[in-house]
Design a protein around this motif. Structure first.
Motif, short mmCIF file in Angstrom:
data_model
loop_
_atom_site.label_atom_id
_atom_site.label_comp_id
_atom_site.label_asym_id
_atom_site.label_seq_id
_atom_site.Cartn_x
_atom_site.Cartn_y
_atom_site.Cartn_z
N LEU A 257 -9.34 14.07 -6.98
CA LEU A 257 -7.88 14.02 -6.95
C LEU A 257 -7.35 14.29 -5.54
CD1 LEU A 257 -7.05 15.83 -10.31
CD2 LEU A 257 -6.82 13.38 -9.82
N GLU A 258 -8.02 15.18 -4.81
CA GLU A 258 -7.64 15.41 -3.42
C GLU A 258 -7.85 14.16 -2.59
OE1 GLU A 258 -8.48 20.22 -2.91
OE2 GLU A 258 -10.07 18.77 -2.44
N ALA A 259 -8.92 13.44 -2.86
CA ALA A 259 -9.18 12.19 -2.14
C ALA A 259 -8.07 11.18 -2.42
CB ALA A 259 -10.53 11.61 -2.55
N ALA A 260 -7.66 11.09 -3.69
CA ALA A 260 -6.57 10.18 -4.04
C ALA A 260 -5.27 10.59 -3.35
CB ALA A 260 -6.38 10.17 -5.56
N HIS A 261 -5.01 11.88 -3.34
CA HIS A 261 -3.76 12.40 -2.77
C HIS A 261 -3.73 12.28 -1.25
CE1 HIS A 261 0.00 14.47 -3.26
NE2 HIS A 261 -0.35 15.49 -2.50
N ALA A 262 -4.89 12.04 -0.64
CA ALA A 262 -4.98 11.89 0.81
C ALA A 262 -4.73 10.45 1.26
CB ALA A 262 -6.35 12.35 1.30
N ALA A 263 -4.46 9.56 0.33
CA ALA A 263 -4.26 8.14 0.67
C ALA A 263 -3.02 7.96 1.53
CB ALA A 263 -4.13 7.32 -0.60
N PRO A 264 -3.01 6.93 2.37
CA PRO A 264 -1.80 6.62 3.13
C PRO A 264 -0.71 6.12 2.20
CG PRO A 264 -3.41 4.87 3.38
CD PRO A 264 -4.09 5.96 2.62
N SER A 265 0.55 6.39 2.58
CA SER A 265 1.66 5.91 1.75
C SER A 265 2.83 5.52 2.63
CB SER A 265 2.10 6.99 0.75
OG SER A 265 2.57 8.16 1.41
N VAL A 266 3.57 4.52 2.17
CA VAL A 266 4.71 4.03 2.94
C VAL A 266 5.73 5.15 3.11
CG1 VAL A 266 5.93 3.14 0.91
CG2 VAL A 266 6.38 2.14 3.16
N GLY A 267 6.15 5.38 4.35
CA GLY A 267 7.13 6.41 4.63
C GLY A 267 6.70 7.81 4.28
N LEU A 268 5.39 8.03 4.10
CA LEU A 268 4.85 9.32 3.67
C LEU A 268 5.52 9.82 2.40
CD1 LEU A 268 2.63 11.28 4.56
CD2 LEU A 268 4.35 12.59 5.79
N THR A 269 5.80 8.87 1.49
CA THR A 269 6.48 9.23 0.24
C THR A 269 5.53 9.78 -0.82
OG1 THR A 269 6.24 6.91 -0.45
CG2 THR A 269 8.36 7.58 0.53
N VAL B 259 13.39 5.10 2.68
CA VAL B 259 11.94 5.02 2.73
C VAL B 259 11.55 4.19 3.96
CG1 VAL B 259 9.85 4.26 1.57
CG2 VAL B 259 11.73 5.23 0.24
N LEU B 260 11.00 4.86 4.94
CA LEU B 260 10.61 4.20 6.18
C LEU B 260 9.49 3.20 5.90
CD1 LEU B 260 10.06 6.04 9.56
CD2 LEU B 260 8.57 4.18 8.83
N GLY B 261 9.77 1.90 6.17
CA GLY B 261 8.75 0.88 5.99
C GLY B 261 8.87 0.08 4.71
N ARG B 262 9.87 0.42 3.85
CA ARG B 262 9.99 -0.30 2.58
C ARG B 262 11.21 -1.20 2.52
NH1 ARG B 262 10.30 3.11 -2.95
NH2 ARG B 262 12.53 2.81 -2.59
N HIS B 263 12.01 -1.21 3.57
CA HIS B 263 13.28 -1.96 3.49
C HIS B 263 13.06 -3.45 3.33
CE1 HIS B 263 12.36 -2.89 7.67
NE2 HIS B 263 13.31 -3.80 7.64
N ALA B 264 11.96 -3.99 3.86
CA ALA B 264 11.72 -5.43 3.79
C ALA B 264 10.70 -5.81 2.73
CB ALA B 264 11.26 -5.95 5.16
N ILE B 265 9.85 -4.87 2.33
CA ILE B 265 8.82 -5.15 1.33
C ILE B 265 8.96 -4.12 0.22
CG2 ILE B 265 6.36 -5.39 0.88
CD1 ILE B 265 5.96 -6.03 3.83
N ALA B 266 9.65 -4.49 -0.83
CA ALA B 266 9.97 -3.55 -1.91
C ALA B 266 8.72 -2.99 -2.58
CB ALA B 266 10.86 -4.24 -2.94
N ASP B 267 7.63 -3.78 -2.60
CA ASP B 267 6.42 -3.35 -3.29
C ASP B 267 5.51 -2.46 -2.45
OD1 ASP B 267 7.01 -4.64 -5.66
OD2 ASP B 267 5.96 -6.49 -5.12
N ALA B 268 5.94 -2.10 -1.23
CA ALA B 268 5.08 -1.29 -0.37
C ALA B 268 4.71 0.04 -1.03
CB ALA B 268 5.75 -1.05 0.97
#
Length: 214
Positions: free
Chosen positions: A33-45, A113-122
């Motif tokens: 679960l820690e590995a999953a939670h360490a994944a990159p995410s758009v705008g660090l959301t 959300v930084l990085g999601r304004h143009a790609i809603a599915d990010a």
């Protein structure tokens, strides 16, 4: 080190029938679960949540729903394809040790959300990265994971009390396994063959290929 990483990458399988049902050690579950939670995410959301489902009654209800959806899909197939599908196991909901439901909350961090304004599915892509991290970590730990996708989101949302607006992206059957198959189930059962890497590579521009070409 590098060789071990690629070994895990190539060893990973979508597991359905090899679960032993043995419990997952608490420390191991925490690590994946820690590995999953360490994944990159758009705008660090970090727009994911993880619902751990071990209640047998809940899993039985979900398994019944999945079976119904399997029948819906089978009814859409031609006779030959339906015959192939009949031999394919699509889930290990009751055989696995635990169900991990990964959700996506598009409101987390919104509206800026930084990085999601143009790609809603990010944000949804971010959740998929968390799932992949979990899957690879589980494989490295000697566990199997199977992604169940034969369900209706409203049903699973109600079953688990998921708030409106939050999407259940995946039910991951997770647990110790007797083995991991060397060849994916769908390939072994003749549903589909793997596509060679060369067919997926384009240089400079996307070049459509004749489906019948070598």
């Amino acid at each position: 080190m590098i060789e071990e990483f690629y070994e895990v990458l190539n060893k990973r399988r979508d597991v359905r029938g090899e679960f032993t049902g043995e419990p997952i050690p608490e420390a191991t579950l925490t690590r994946i679960l820690e590995a999953a939670h360490a994944a990159p995410s758009v705008g660090l959301t970090q727009p994911w949540d993880f619902v751990l489902v071990d209640d047998h009654t809940t899993r039985e209800r979900f398994a019944k729903h999945v079976q119904e959806e399997r029948e819906v899909f089978a009814g859409q197939l031609g006779e030959e394809r339906a015959g192939t599908f009949a031999n394919i196991k699509i889930e290990g909901i009751l055989e696995s040790s635990l169900g991990i439901v990964v959700t996506y909350d598009p409101a987390r961090g919104a509206p800026d959300v930084l990085g999601r304004h143009a790609i809603a599915d990010a944000g949804l892509y971010s959740v998929c990265l968390a799932i992949q991290n979990l899957w690879l970590a589980a494989t490295a730990e000697g566990l199997g994971v199977g992604w169940v996708s034969f369900y209706r989101e409203p049903f699973l949302g109600e079953l688990l009390g998921i708030p409106d607006g939050v999407r259940p992206v995946a039910w991951l059957c997770t647990g110790p396994v007797s083995r991991l198959e060397t060849v994916p189930d769908l390939e072994r059962h003749g549903w589909r063959s793997r596509r060679p890497l060369a067919e997926a590579i384009h240089h400079g521009r996307f070049t459509p290929r004749d489906p019948g070409s070598a």
